[in-house]
Design a protein around this motif. Structure first.
Motif, mmCIF file in Angstrom:
data_model
loop_
_atom_site.group_PDB
_atom_site.id
_atom_site.type_symbol
_atom_site.label_atom_id
_atom_site.label_comp_id
_atom_site.label_asym_id
_atom_site.label_seq_id
_atom_site.Cartn_x
_atom_site.Cartn_y
_atom_site.Cartn_z
ATOM 1 N N LYS A 160 -5.022 -4.694 -7.352
ATOM 2 C CA LYS A 160 -4.596 -3.478 -6.712
ATOM 3 C C LYS A 160 -4.198 -2.908 -5.583
ATOM 4 O O LYS A 160 -4.145 -3.556 -4.893
ATOM 5 C CB LYS A 160 -5.940 -2.873 -6.067
ATOM 6 C CG LYS A 160 -6.978 -3.171 -8.213
ATOM 7 C CD LYS A 160 -8.960 -1.995 -7.715
ATOM 8 C CE LYS A 160 -9.579 -1.971 -8.622
ATOM 9 N NZ LYS A 160 -8.996 -1.052 -10.034
ATOM 10 N N THR A 175 -3.903 -1.272 -2.446
ATOM 11 C CA THR A 175 -4.547 -0.154 -1.416
ATOM 12 C C THR A 175 -3.817 0.808 -1.013
ATOM 13 O O THR A 175 -4.762 1.345 -0.552
ATOM 14 C CB THR A 175 -5.190 -1.246 -1.011
ATOM 15 O OG1 THR A 175 -3.927 -1.769 0.065
ATOM 16 C CG2 THR A 175 -5.821 -2.557 -1.281
ATOM 17 N N GLU A 176 -2.565 0.869 -0.732
ATOM 18 C CA GLU A 176 -2.297 1.965 -0.067
ATOM 19 C C GLU A 176 -0.510 2.592 -0.715
ATOM 20 O O GLU A 176 -0.348 1.358 -0.771
ATOM 21 C CB GLU A 176 -2.123 1.176 1.695
ATOM 22 C CG GLU A 176 -1.671 2.923 2.233
ATOM 23 C CD GLU A 176 -0.926 2.403 3.677
ATOM 24 O OE1 GLU A 176 -2.150 2.519 4.565
ATOM 25 O OE2 GLU A 176 -0.416 2.281 4.239
ATOM 26 N N GLU A 200 -5.419 6.322 0.461
ATOM 27 C CA GLU A 200 -5.466 4.970 0.743
ATOM 28 C C GLU A 200 -6.859 4.625 -0.458
ATOM 29 O O GLU A 200 -7.303 6.055 -1.144
ATOM 30 C CB GLU A 200 -5.870 4.805 1.688
ATOM 31 C CG GLU A 200 -5.756 4.779 3.031
ATOM 32 C CD GLU A 200 -5.937 4.048 4.055
ATOM 33 O OE1 GLU A 200 -7.111 3.887 4.381
ATOM 34 O OE2 GLU A 200 -5.504 3.690 5.176
ATOM 35 N N SER A 254 -13.162 5.081 -7.757
ATOM 36 C CA SER A 254 -12.198 5.185 -6.754
ATOM 37 C C SER A 254 -10.740 6.304 -6.936
ATOM 38 O O SER A 254 -10.740 6.684 -8.126
ATOM 39 C CB SER A 254 -11.993 3.923 -7.510
ATOM 40 O OG SER A 254 -13.075 3.001 -7.095
ATOM 41 N N TYR A 269 -6.962 7.419 -4.788
ATOM 42 C CA TYR A 269 -6.485 7.504 -3.315
ATOM 43 C C TYR A 269 -6.257 8.931 -2.847
ATOM 44 O O TYR A 269 -6.766 9.782 -3.384
ATOM 45 C CB TYR A 269 -4.904 7.110 -3.883
ATOM 46 C CG TYR A 269 -4.687 6.092 -4.765
ATOM 47 C CD1 TYR A 269 -4.258 4.592 -3.825
ATOM 48 C CD2 TYR A 269 -3.662 5.877 -5.795
ATOM 49 C CE1 TYR A 269 -3.854 3.545 -4.638
ATOM 50 C CE2 TYR A 269 -3.782 4.529 -6.419
ATOM 51 C CZ TYR A 269 -3.725 2.971 -5.354
ATOM 52 O OH TYR A 269 -4.078 2.125 -5.932
#
Length: 234
Positions: free
Chosen positions: A2, A4-5, A16, A36, A38
């Motif tokens: 994945k 992550t940022e 994030e 989940s 961003y």
């Protein structure tokens, strides 16, 4: 692995990958999200993107549409609906000719596999329902205006429209069924099924021997993604 940022064109701050304890509206596709996403670290922004919206590629393909390329678009088109779930495309979307797909719908897994009472269960994503959906009791969604994608068991007895599962989750969220547990996570039993007497009951009823409910659980995991998978340790 994945990502992550990310830096994303739709927001001025870095985003994030985080777990949201409450449902959110994706600022990309404008649909409801769980788990989940961003997120912007600046709480004043309150900015979220589905994982699939955050890392959407400029060009994508889907096995249901042979020899077709879907182009990513930043804005939806009024009066157009997603071919998979039947909901309006209001924000981020993929377009090929006159076919529109939400980024999350385009990424739905083609098969779901699980084990039930020592046996196996396989659900296949189909371009249309071959039997009545167990939620809406129809082969088509929205009063026959759209066939809609559906997950169907290999035995053919269990069929659920992707759009119906989406609508069920949204309605249950509006009615307050997505409560927080004392540990801070979403309470056990994300799916609530409305019964004929108007009362609601946990989708995971005391008798977990129901194959129908287990099949629905698998589909909800696919539709909601990380929210359910994280809770169930999948």
């Amino acid at each position: 692995m994945k990502i992550t940022e990310i830096d994303h064109f739709s927001h001025r701050h870095k985003l994030e990958l985080s777990y949201s304890e409450t449902p959110y509206q994706c600022d990309g596709c404008k649909d409801l999200g769980f788990g989940s996403s961003y997120q912007c670290n600046n709480k004043k922004c309150n900015f979220h993107l589905h994982e699939n919206c955050g890392v959407a590629k400029p060009i994508a393909t889907h096995s249901f549409f042979k020899n077709s390329n879907f182009k990513f678009k930043k804005k939806g088109k009024r009066g157009k609906t997603c071919k998979a779930c039947g909901k309006d495309v209001q924000g981020f979307m993929y377009k090929s000719k006159e076919t529109y797909l939400h980024p999350c719908c385009l990424k739905l897994p083609s098969t779901l596999n699980g084990n039930f009472n020592g046996g196996s269960l396989r659900l296949n994503l189909e371009v249309k329902a071959s039997t009545k959906c167990l939620i809406c009791q129809n082969k088509e969604i929205y009063k026959g205006k759209l066939k809609g994608w559906a997950y169907i068991s290999s035995c053919g007895k269990h069929c659920y429209h992707v759009g119906c599962v989406n609508n069920m989750n949204f309605e249950n969220w509006k009615m307050g069924y997505f409560n927080q547990s004392q540990s801070g996570g979403v309470a056990n039993g994300l799916v609530f099924i409305k019964e004929e007497n108007g009362e609601s009951s946990n989708g995971r009823k005391e008798n977990e021997g129901s194959l129908m409910e287990y099949a629905l659980d698998l589909i909800v995991q696919a539709v909601l993604g990380g929210a359910v998978a994280s809770l169930l340790g999948i």
